[in-house]
Design an enzyme around this catalytic site. Structure first.
Site, PDB file in Angstrom:
ATOM      1  N   ASP A  75       0.553   2.396   8.917  1.00  0.00           N
ATOM      2  CA  ASP A  75       0.168   1.347  10.086  1.00  0.00           C
ATOM      3  C   ASP A  75       1.066   1.922  11.228  1.00  0.00           C
ATOM      4  O   ASP A  75       0.936   1.153  12.426  1.00  0.00           O
ATOM      5  CB  ASP A  75      -0.010   0.017   9.481  1.00  0.00           C
ATOM      6  CG  ASP A  75      -0.894  -0.539   9.125  1.00  0.00           C
ATOM      7  OD1 ASP A  75      -1.491   0.923   8.394  1.00  0.00           O
ATOM      8  OD2 ASP A  75      -1.268  -1.433   8.293  1.00  0.00           O
ATOM      9  N   GLU A  86     -10.216  -0.060  11.330  1.00  0.00           N
ATOM     10  CA  GLU A  86     -10.779  -0.438  10.607  1.00  0.00           C
ATOM     11  C   GLU A  86     -10.768  -2.715  11.605  1.00  0.00           C
ATOM     12  O   GLU A  86     -11.773  -3.751  10.828  1.00  0.00           O
ATOM     13  CB  GLU A  86      -9.846  -1.209  10.104  1.00  0.00           C
ATOM     14  CG  GLU A  86     -10.199  -1.289   8.413  1.00  0.00           C
ATOM     15  CD  GLU A  86      -8.826  -1.280   7.532  1.00  0.00           C
ATOM     16  OE1 GLU A  86      -7.664  -0.612   8.317  1.00  0.00           O
ATOM     17  OE2 GLU A  86      -9.540  -2.130   6.010  1.00  0.00           O
ATOM     18  N   GLY A 124       5.062  -7.104   4.615  1.00  0.00           N
ATOM     19  CA  GLY A 124       5.194  -7.939   3.208  1.00  0.00           C
ATOM     20  C   GLY A 124       6.658  -7.740   2.365  1.00  0.00           C
ATOM     21  O   GLY A 124       6.522  -8.346   2.193  1.00  0.00           O
ATOM     22  N   GLY A 177       1.008  -1.078   0.210  1.00  0.00           N
ATOM     23  CA  GLY A 177      -0.179  -0.009  -0.380  1.00  0.00           C
ATOM     24  C   GLY A 177       0.805   0.887  -0.340  1.00  0.00           C
ATOM     25  O   GLY A 177       1.705   1.530   0.685  1.00  0.00           O
ATOM     26  N   GLY A 184      -5.906   0.310   9.407  1.00  0.00           N
ATOM     27  CA  GLY A 184      -5.691  -0.393  10.719  1.00  0.00           C
ATOM     28  C   GLY A 184      -6.286  -1.853  10.705  1.00  0.00           C
ATOM     29  O   GLY A 184      -7.420  -1.505  11.351  1.00  0.00           O
TER      30      GLY A 184
HETATM   31  O1  F6P Z   1      -1.104  -0.932   5.426  1.00  0.00           O
HETATM   32  C1  F6P Z   1      -1.870   0.033   4.888  1.00  0.00           C
HETATM   33  C2  F6P Z   1      -3.329  -0.204   4.492  1.00  0.00           C
HETATM   34  O2  F6P Z   1      -3.691   0.953   4.313  1.00  0.00           O
HETATM   35  C3  F6P Z   1      -3.789  -0.588   5.590  1.00  0.00           C
HETATM   36  O3  F6P Z   1      -4.441   0.208   7.295  1.00  0.00           O
HETATM   37  C4  F6P Z   1      -5.366  -0.879   5.496  1.00  0.00           C
HETATM   38  O4  F6P Z   1      -6.242  -2.058   6.218  1.00  0.00           O
HETATM   39  C5  F6P Z   1      -4.900  -1.338   4.094  1.00  0.00           C
HETATM   40  O5  F6P Z   1      -3.570  -0.799   4.288  1.00  0.00           O
HETATM   41  C6  F6P Z   1      -5.574  -1.203   2.843  1.00  0.00           C
HETATM   42  O6  F6P Z   1      -5.047  -2.096   2.403  1.00  0.00           O
HETATM   43  P1  F6P Z   1      -5.783  -1.546   0.240  1.00  0.00           P
HETATM   44  O7  F6P Z   1      -5.458  -0.231   0.099  1.00  0.00           O
HETATM   45  O8  F6P Z   1      -5.428  -2.725  -0.607  1.00  0.00           O
HETATM   46  O9  F6P Z   1      -7.505  -1.683   0.339  1.00  0.00           O
END
Ligand code: F6P
Length: 358
Positions: free
Chosen positions: A137, A232, A114, A12, A180
């Protein structure tokens, strides 16, 4: 001294990625007589598929304040890295071959948990890898802060502030869902900064009846409104005992549509308050990095260039106290940094009368 450096951003995105890329590049151009930088497109996807470009020095100009990443990013899950999927590609072999084809001296990977696991895998496979810890995060082990986190705290706090005034006008209960999934740092910091009444974190399972008590007490008093900052990935005590699949199945069966909607509905049923859910979502990851993150990203980038000068690889850059340092990839990869239940910030919040619903 000559160096040919590969750079990629994976996972992300977050504010500060471009500032960190610029930090690596500018310091490298200053330090080495001869430097070539190869930009790899969309993180490990580009490394696997061989999509890269020779960068020009001018491409690193004017990007300090720019959100997102000039290199593009993608989620390429670590758990599949050694799995041969339908496309029959051996991803690890492909990444090693492309590293050789690019004739790299080293690879700088900017990413979260990751990304660091794959960086460690590549390091174990003999590549010269340096990680830079990014994520809103703030859940990377061994660093006090990741870049992107403070900008997200500022954005989430601004959301809470704005909700505060409308909540007060209407005497409503406002439930704000903060990003998060596993780590609650962003919710904890922005909840405290925004003066939330209740903070719900993935690490501290809640009891909705405890949350309802807080909202009810406030509704009966002159403070007829309540502000809830809910991560979240927050879960109630019953769900916390379940395996993830079981929990997801239960939530699907009950038709829950995100934690904020659910908590708002449960509170209006239990207390009879007028409740609203607010989901700022990816706004928290967008736009220009804050001054703090511009500085941190630059410091991290420059530290990476210093490590490249010393040919010190298999590490990731970190902030410990006020010092920029680095940790071994093998020691931090796959170790998430979660909010300890007895963390000082949790105690500070509790001493301020903030409820965690526990
Ligand atoms: O790891 C960063 C983050 O924004 C998390 O807080 C969230 O759960 C996730 O990525 C959302 O992922 P994506 O952008 O793939 O929807």
């Amino acid at each position: 001294m000559k160096r040919r450096i590969g750079i990629l951003t994976s996972g992300g995105d977050c504010p500060g990625l471009n500032a960190a890329i610029r930090g690596v590049a500018r310091a490298a151009y200053e330090m080495f007589e001869d430097v070539e930088i190869v930009g790899i497109q969309d993180g490990y996807r580009g490394l696997i598929e061989g999509e890269w470009q020779e960068m020009k020095r001018s491409q690193f100009s004017g990007i300090l304040t720019l959100g997102g990443t000039i290199l593009g990013t993608a989620r390429t899950p670590f758990r599949n890295m050694r799995v041969i999927e339908d496309d029959k590609v051996d991803k690890v072999k492909a990444m090693k071959e492309n590293y050789e084809k690019m004739k790299l001296d080293c690879l700088v990977t900017l990413g979260g948990n990751g990304t660091h696991k794959t960086a460690n895998l590549l390091s174990e496979e003999g590549l010269n890898v340096i990680g830079l810890p990014k994520t809103i995060d703030n859940d990377i082990y061994g660093t006090d802060f990741t870049f992107g986190f403070h900008t997200a705290v500022d954005i989430a706090t601004d959301v809470i502030d704005r909700i505060h005034t409308t909540a007060a006008s209407h005497g409503r209960c406002m439930v704000i869902e903060i990003m998060g999934n596993k780590a609650g740092w962003l919710t904890l910091y922005s909840g405290l900064a925004g003066g939330a009444d209740v903070v719900l974190l993935p690490e501290i399972p809640y009891d909705i009846k405890e949350v309802a008590k807080v909202v009810e007490t406030r509704a009966k008093s002159k403070k007829a409104f309540s502000i809830l900052a809910v991560a979240e990935g927050a879960m109630d005590k019953k769900e916390a005992k379940m395996k993830r699949k079981e929990r997801d199945a239960l939530r699907a069966e009950k038709g829950f549509n995100g934690i904020a909607n659910r908590v708002a509905k449960e509170l209006s049923d239990l207390v009879g308050v007028e409740a609203r859910a607010v989901v700022p979502g990816h706004v928290q990851r967008g736009g220009s990095p804050s001054a703090y993150d511009r500085v941190l990203s630059t410091q991290f980038g420059v530290h990476a260039a210093q490590l490249i000068a010393r040919e010190e690889y298999g590490v990731t850059v970190a902030l410990v106290g006020n010092t920029i340092t680095h940790n071994k990839l093998s020691e931090i990869a796959g170790v998430p940094k979660l909010v300890p239940q007895d963390h000082q910030m949790v105690q500070v919040a509790k001493d301020m009368g903030i409820s965690f619903g526990d």
